[in-house]
Write an enzyme that holds these catalytic residues in place. Structure first.
Site, PDB file in Angstrom:
ATOM      1  N   LYS A 127      39.913  43.078  42.499  1.00  0.00           N
ATOM      2  CA  LYS A 127      38.566  42.256  42.520  1.00  0.00           C
ATOM      3  C   LYS A 127      38.321  40.857  43.333  1.00  0.00           C
ATOM      4  CE  LYS A 127      37.136  42.581  37.744  1.00  0.00           C
ATOM      5  NZ  LYS A 127      38.085  43.076  37.192  1.00  0.00           N
TER       6      LYS A 127
ATOM      7  N   GLU B 236      30.715  36.351  36.592  1.00  0.00           N
ATOM      8  CA  GLU B 236      30.290  36.409  35.178  1.00  0.00           C
ATOM      9  C   GLU B 236      32.147  36.794  35.132  1.00  0.00           C
ATOM     10  OE1 GLU B 236      29.448  38.057  37.311  1.00  0.00           O
ATOM     11  OE2 GLU B 236      30.969  40.054  36.148  1.00  0.00           O
TER      12      GLU B 236
ATOM     13  N   SER C  50      44.106  49.636  39.380  1.00  0.00           N
ATOM     14  CA  SER C  50      43.841  48.847  39.891  1.00  0.00           C
ATOM     15  C   SER C  50      44.288  46.616  39.753  1.00  0.00           C
ATOM     16  CB  SER C  50      42.171  48.635  39.111  1.00  0.00           C
ATOM     17  OG  SER C  50      42.525  48.779  37.533  1.00  0.00           O
TER      18      SER C  50
END
Ligand SMILES: *Cc1c(COP(=O)(O)O)cnc(C)c1O
Length: 386
Positions: A90, A112, A371
């Protein structure tokens, strides 16, 4: 709600921008700025700099030798997004968008977050670039991921728990969009996945495509050939679209997205509009976005990125589901065979690769996109296994 359809940002019938006119204005401006800076040499150089010096890229494409032996099939390679600063993919997107916000002269960032990973990545980037940071998080998620709330606060962010609806990711997105409409003049909405109205899916993919840009060069260097399959978990779909991006035009490479069997947007969703864009959405009997539940908070979203929806209906990518039991087993298996504790989200990709391996030959190659790392999940898994 007054809705406006925009031609740009479509992937087949999916994507677009279905938002009130006042929000559309903000998004059109954002879109213009994104396209303006995306190819600007100075912007690109600044992005490269922070990805290298701050995120720690490039990260390795690790040959998982013991896992390969244990499964007895194709060579398994792991793309190590878990080694990034803050522990997941991210941050790639957070750095990209915050550099864009900086160019646009905006000082207030909102976001968010579901599992808390995107909130942490955003709060981190805000601390680095001295931006005000407000994070919306479902009240239920603030309980599930209390340590991440504390992390965000340490990093200087204000975390706003959202009690509406189920108190989860979907509700946090609604609150963030409301904030943007009220405060768009001084606020940049740093969206965390390849979802939402145009230009977000395109922009997030752009910043996550570094994953496959690197992995393609790395596999060519190590094996002299492309992989036969790339496997990634899919919540909103950002790590998966980043892991697929540079292989989409390589027809010999199978692209496989993996969802929890309790939130299978791509396997069971129908075309519908959610959060201002069209995608495959899980609906309940009343036609409302379904209440999903996943042990991996980051995969807990009833929709999916529009490009994945398109890749699914055109057959270019495949999508599969795995069960919680398979995920927990893979979480443990990767930990003790390779010494890598994966995020529960990433363990979905590992679990599916394990099912795929016996159908492939030993001369073949699977890249699994790891990830994120599992530190954030260790306590939850401990409670579940007890
Ligand atoms: C948030 C998250 C995901 C899911 O988000 P995508 O946008 O689908 O990538 C997957 N893995 C980890 C580690 C996450 O933090």
């Amino acid at each position: 709600m007054d809705q406006q359809l925009q031609q740009e940002g479509y992937f087949g019938e999916f994507g677009g921008s279905f938002v009130p006119p006042e929000l559309q204005e903000v998004l059109s401006y954002l879109s213009e700025q994104f396209y303006k800076f995306r190819d600007d040499p100075e912007f690109k150089e600044e992005l490269r700099y922070y990805l290298r010096e701050y995120v720690g890229r490039e990260n390795p494409l690790t040959y998982a030798e013991r896992l390969t032996k244990a499964w007895g099939g194709p060579k398994i390679y792991l793309k190590r997004e878990d080694l990034n600063h803050t522990g997941a993919h991210k941050i790639n997107n957070a750095i990209g968008q915050i550099l864009l916000a900086k160019r646009m002269g905006v000082k207030r960032i909102i976001a968010e977050t579901g599992a808390g990973q995107h909130g942490v990545a955003t709060a981190t980037a805000c601390a680095m670039f001295n931006m005000e940071c407000v994070i919306y998080m479902g009240a239920e998620d603030t309980r599930r991921q209390a340590l991440n709330v504390f992390r965000m606060e340490l990093l200087g962010a204000t975390v706003v728990p959202v009690h509406k609806g189920q108190g989860r990711l979907k509700d946090a997105v609604d609150e963030a969009l409301d904030d943007l409409v009220r405060n768009y003049k001084n606020t940049f909405y740093l969206l965390g996945s390849a979802v939402g109205p145009h230009p977000f899916p395109t922009m997030v993919k752009h910043f996550q495509a570094i994953i496959s840009e690197e992995s393609k060069l790395q596999i060519m260097e190590k094996e002299g050939r492309l992989p036969d399959a790339v496997v990634a978990c899919a919540g909103g779909g950002s790590n998966a679209i980043g892991a697929f991006a540079h292989y989409i035009d390589e027809p010999t490479v199978r692209l496989i997205g993996v969802e929890p069997d309790q939130a299978p947007s791509l396997t069971q969703g129908v075309p519908s509009i959610i959060h201002g864009f069209k995608c495959l959405v899980l609906l309940d009997e009343e036609g409302q976005p379904k209440k999903t539940y996943s042990i991996a908070a980051g995969l807990d979203y009833p929709g999916i990125g529009p490009e994945h929806s398109h890749l699914k209906v055109t057959g270019r990518a495949e999508y599969a589901t795995v069960t919680n039991e398979e995920v927990l087993e893979s979480f443990q298996e990767l930990s003790h065979t390779e010494g890598i504790i994966p995020a529960l989200e990433s363990a979905h990709a590992v679990a599916y690769a394990k099912k795929l391996a016996p159908t492939m030959g030993q001369d073949q190659i699977i890249i699994v996109n790891l990830s994120g790392r599992g530190d954030k999940d260790v306590e939850q898994v401990y409670q579940m296994l007890k």
